[in-house]
Design a protein around this motif. Sequence first.
Motif, PDB file in Angstrom:
ATOM      1  N   GLU A 149       0.770  -1.160   0.022  1.00  0.00           N
ATOM      2  CA  GLU A 149      -0.095  -0.107   0.120  1.00  0.00           C
ATOM      3  C   GLU A 149       1.007   1.277  -0.059  1.00  0.00           C
ATOM      4  O   GLU A 149       1.922   1.314   0.352  1.00  0.00           O
ATOM      5  N   THR A 169       0.174   4.240   1.847  1.00  0.00           N
ATOM      6  CA  THR A 169      -0.123   5.114   2.971  1.00  0.00           C
ATOM      7  C   THR A 169       1.235   5.435   3.838  1.00  0.00           C
ATOM      8  O   THR A 169       1.653   6.532   4.013  1.00  0.00           O
ATOM      9  N   ARG A 173       0.531  -7.956  -2.507  1.00  0.00           N
ATOM     10  CA  ARG A 173       0.039  -8.367  -1.255  1.00  0.00           C
ATOM     11  C   ARG A 173       0.055 -10.186  -1.560  1.00  0.00           C
ATOM     12  O   ARG A 173      -0.782 -10.530  -2.764  1.00  0.00           O
ATOM     13  N   GLU A 185      -2.071 -12.654  -0.910  1.00  0.00           N
ATOM     14  CA  GLU A 185      -3.144 -13.150  -0.818  1.00  0.00           C
ATOM     15  C   GLU A 185      -3.571 -14.361  -1.552  1.00  0.00           C
ATOM     16  O   GLU A 185      -3.010 -14.321  -2.649  1.00  0.00           O
ATOM     17  N   LEU A 236      -6.086 -10.154  -6.322  1.00  0.00           N
ATOM     18  CA  LEU A 236      -4.763 -10.623  -6.883  1.00  0.00           C
ATOM     19  C   LEU A 236      -3.652 -10.572  -5.847  1.00  0.00           C
ATOM     20  O   LEU A 236      -3.619  -9.864  -4.799  1.00  0.00           O
ATOM     21  N   GLN A 280      -3.339   0.571  -7.692  1.00  0.00           N
ATOM     22  CA  GLN A 280      -4.056   1.369  -6.689  1.00  0.00           C
ATOM     23  C   GLN A 280      -3.866   2.966  -7.116  1.00  0.00           C
ATOM     24  O   GLN A 280      -2.939   3.403  -7.439  1.00  0.00           O
ATOM     25  N   ASP A 303      -4.949  11.475  -1.103  1.00  0.00           N
ATOM     26  CA  ASP A 303      -4.993  11.638   0.474  1.00  0.00           C
ATOM     27  C   ASP A 303      -4.805  13.290   0.753  1.00  0.00           C
ATOM     28  O   ASP A 303      -4.467  14.031  -0.053  1.00  0.00           O
ATOM     29  N   ARG A 341     -12.661  -1.453   8.678  1.00  0.00           N
ATOM     30  CA  ARG A 341     -11.199  -1.405   7.998  1.00  0.00           C
ATOM     31  C   ARG A 341     -10.226  -2.231   8.849  1.00  0.00           C
ATOM     32  O   ARG A 341      -9.750  -2.301   9.884  1.00  0.00           O
ATOM     33  N   TYR A 363      -6.010   3.635  11.353  1.00  0.00           N
ATOM     34  CA  TYR A 363      -7.094   4.482  11.303  1.00  0.00           C
ATOM     35  C   TYR A 363      -7.548   4.984  12.456  1.00  0.00           C
ATOM     36  O   TYR A 363      -7.689   4.311  13.596  1.00  0.00           O
ATOM     37  N   ALA A 411     -14.588  -5.146  -1.764  1.00  0.00           N
ATOM     38  CA  ALA A 411     -14.740  -3.623  -2.145  1.00  0.00           C
ATOM     39  C   ALA A 411     -13.792  -3.166  -3.094  1.00  0.00           C
ATOM     40  O   ALA A 411     -12.699  -3.824  -3.498  1.00  0.00           O
TER      41      ALA A 411
END
Length: 427
Positions: free
Chosen positions: A77, A79, A107, A109, A116, A121, A125, A269, A274, A290
């Motif tokens: 990611e 962030t 990732r 996964e 995937l 992405q 922000d 999340r 967060y 999502a």
Amino acid sequence: MRGSLPGFRDLYPEDCALRRHIVETFLDVLGRFSFEEYDGPLLEPLELFTDKSGPEIAEQLFQFEDRGGRKVALRPEMTPTLARMAGARAQTLRRPIRWCAVGEQFRYERPQKGRLRSFLQLNGDILGEPGFRADGELMGALLSVLSALGLGPADISLRLSDRKLWGLLLGHFPCDGAAVLRAIDRYGKEPAAATEERLRKAMEPPAGQFLAAWEQLRACNSLAALEAFFQKFPSPELESRLAEWADLLQFLTDLGLAEFVTVDLSIVRGLAYYTGFVFEVFERSGEGRALAGGGRYDDLTEKLAAVPLPACGFAIGDVVLSNILREKNLFAGGRSAPDLWLFWDRDRQSAALALAAAARRAGSRVAYDLRNDLPDRQLRRADRSGARFALFPDGGGWLLKNLLTGETFFTLLENFPSLWTRVGGLA
Ligand code: HAM
């Protein structure tokens, strides 16, 4: 022959055309919201993610030791990288900082529909602004991207929730708060009994009262319902938080986006950082994963760069989004046919290539045979290419033919650029 690795994609031209359409729409819309683009490294120090993203992401890292003995990971990611970058220049950047990024993430996964191991992405922000308007503006940008791609409130909804409200609620139930939120995050992704078991483990017994409250809270799908639910847990903090909810929803209404928004406290999340409003975007049908998620993370830059910088952000993933756009026929396909097909023979190579170069400089897509074949074979290939115009040698000059209308125009080499503009070859 072996295929690609599990969860990694071969992108064919039609896939790249869709990806480009998504990326261009994203950058265009985010530009209209005054965002600037940034990027970071694909490979980062491992601890950037093991410390900050939370246990779920830490388990999914592509990680290894580089030749210098450093523990590194492919980014899962953007962030944490963003928080480090913005934190490093926090003193000089004009606030609020509005930054966006497009980049591949990794990732480990279990590959499945919509998930995937390598995916794109699109991140947006806003940093340096603690108030609810930053959250509203951010959700506005996200929903405007999705609308610009053709998805309306009948297709998708943004499910809005709040880690602060969760914190206020959990204050009334002795428990391991982080474990409760991790369990709630699993809700809907596993059998309900499994989530309930996780919740029981995270609660100090007896858990019955909390489970009953959680069942009621799940049914709240409007601010009025939330207000009614929280009457049982009154406090000044709660009152001011619910007032912020009302202000945020009004902000989204004023941006013309209220129809997209659903209240849904089952969204918490999976990421650890967060601290406030959080949201995910789903297809209305309720099926599938999502297509976007995000929220407020006010403490991350302080932890990473020792600079307090309140922030909120979102990321759209291209996998679910592309599936939806394809299923709903919302992408007509990229432009691949040439504007101009050029016929030529050996004697006229210099002139033909000069014409091709002139048309390309003007921005047109130009194709010709690389074989110097017989004219009828060239004609067949020109036809199949779907070109709008063809150019043939004709005496001392050239004949331009509009293949859609059959109209022809004679031109000399030096006059071609002006003829090309006149006939709309650039359209
Ligand atoms: P996230 O919810 O982990 O949030 O990911 C955002 C989106 O990326 C998801 O909604 C999904 O569409 C896509 N995505 C995630 N994992 C996969 C996967 N394995 N395969 C395909 N698509 C996937 C974040 O990453 C946060 N960093 C977002 C954010 C930005 N928060 C604040 N700023």
